[in-house]
Write an enzyme that holds these catalytic residues in place. Sequence first.
Site, short mmCIF file in Angstrom:
data_model
loop_
_atom_site.label_atom_id
_atom_site.label_comp_id
_atom_site.label_asym_id
_atom_site.label_seq_id
_atom_site.Cartn_x
_atom_site.Cartn_y
_atom_site.Cartn_z
N TYR A 193 -3.16 -9.94 4.44
CA TYR A 193 -3.06 -8.70 4.91
C TYR A 193 -4.76 -8.02 4.95
O TYR A 193 -5.43 -8.16 4.27
CB TYR A 193 -2.47 -7.72 3.78
CG TYR A 193 -2.50 -6.20 4.11
CD1 TYR A 193 -2.58 -5.71 5.35
CD2 TYR A 193 -2.20 -5.40 3.13
CE1 TYR A 193 -2.79 -4.45 5.83
CE2 TYR A 193 -2.30 -4.00 3.38
CZ TYR A 193 -2.34 -3.71 4.42
OH TYR A 193 -2.39 -2.18 5.01
N LYS A 245 -0.85 -9.67 8.29
CA LYS A 245 -0.64 -8.28 8.76
C LYS A 245 -2.09 -7.85 9.07
O LYS A 245 -2.86 -7.91 8.31
CB LYS A 245 -0.03 -7.52 7.69
CG LYS A 245 0.07 -6.09 7.89
CD LYS A 245 0.55 -5.28 6.58
CE LYS A 245 0.42 -3.82 7.06
NZ LYS A 245 0.79 -3.01 5.84
N ARG A 259 -9.49 -0.08 4.09
CA ARG A 259 -9.40 0.23 2.70
C ARG A 259 -10.15 -0.70 1.72
O ARG A 259 -10.48 -0.23 0.56
CB ARG A 259 -7.88 0.25 2.42
CG ARG A 259 -6.93 1.06 3.38
CD ARG A 259 -5.48 0.82 3.10
NE ARG A 259 -5.16 1.71 1.74
CZ ARG A 259 -4.63 2.75 1.61
NH1 ARG A 259 -3.95 3.54 2.75
NH2 ARG A 259 -4.47 3.32 0.40
N TYR A 278 -13.06 -3.81 -3.37
CA TYR A 278 -14.08 -3.37 -4.50
C TYR A 278 -15.05 -4.51 -4.60
O TYR A 278 -16.17 -4.61 -4.22
CB TYR A 278 -13.58 -2.93 -5.73
CG TYR A 278 -14.58 -2.44 -6.56
CD1 TYR A 278 -15.55 -1.37 -6.24
CD2 TYR A 278 -14.91 -2.86 -7.63
CE1 TYR A 278 -16.57 -0.90 -6.76
CE2 TYR A 278 -16.15 -2.54 -8.58
CZ TYR A 278 -16.75 -1.45 -8.14
OH TYR A 278 -17.83 -0.99 -8.96
N ILE A 326 4.64 -4.29 10.51
CA ILE A 326 4.77 -3.70 9.36
C ILE A 326 4.57 -2.33 9.08
O ILE A 326 3.26 -2.02 9.13
CB ILE A 326 3.95 -4.84 7.88
CG1 ILE A 326 4.64 -6.20 8.24
CG2 ILE A 326 4.30 -3.94 6.65
CD1 ILE A 326 3.78 -7.04 6.99
N THR A 385 0.77 -1.23 0.00
CA THR A 385 0.09 -0.01 0.05
C THR A 385 0.70 1.12 0.05
O THR A 385 0.75 2.10 -0.84
CB THR A 385 -0.98 -0.07 1.03
OG1 THR A 385 -1.67 -1.18 1.27
CG2 THR A 385 -1.68 1.34 1.24
#
Length: 298
Positions: free
Chosen positions: A137, A165, A142, A111, A207, A48
């Site tokens: 992740y 993560k 997001r 999405y 991270i 990201t």
Amino acid sequence: MKNTVFTGAATAIITPFEQGGAVDYEAFGRLIDYQLAEGIDGIVASGTSGEGSTLTDAEFEQVISFCVRRVGGKVPVIAGSGSNNTGHAIERTKTACAAGADAVLLVTPYYNKTTQRGLIAHYTAIADQSGVPCILYNVPSRTGLNMLPETLAQLAKHPRIAAVKEACGSLSQIARERRLCGEELDIYSGCDDQIVPTLSLGGKGIISVVANILPGKTAEICRRFFRGDVTGAAALQLELLDLMNQLMIETNPIPAKAACAALGYGANRVRLPLTEMEEGNRRKLLELMREAGLEVKA
């Protein structure tokens, strides 16, 4: 038990861009060198923070290959090869493996999203084709999709799925993941403001975004904790808390790019749809960087 990819702090490193929009490999190399000199424990490229979703496939391969060569085996290099397209994620994962990455980071599909059953199918398909350990992740803010602890427990059975993560923001969820997965899945904090709490639940590290500009101090938070100095680790996390929060005041990596540019690591340039940091927010960020002892150039 699976091998741990890294213990401590890994930088979710930015990808500097030149005026014309190409990757600035000179600045990228210097930033990698800075990370290594400061004692970082790993580097995550094209995630990201690295604007991996706007890198072309050719750029992705070049960024990972460059990072692997520059790091030279000193610490693990983790490639952000995830996608909301399972087939594309598989191809990028294969590319990362061929480029020499030590592990891959796989964001949950965004999405189009999916069900929890779809997550298991998505990650299993990628892990089946990966030649290196996979770090999942989870970042619902997001992606609009939260990977549940029960889903992680199923995925942890796969021999190539080594870690998660976790950026869900919920310590209760992290605790349940730890309870269900035990030693089969390592947990890394995906939130700089939750390093010590995550470590206290058995996490292996962070991270980190703030590590772009303060790799040594970020790694030191983890080292203090693992030495048994929990009070000292918490004190350092709290010392950096305002700066950590300011790096999230606008969409990551907008502030991280501004911060790195102020230290001389490339230009303050992001790819659309991201835009440069609002000036008032940038001034506050630079002020906090100076307070943290950084030599700001702009």
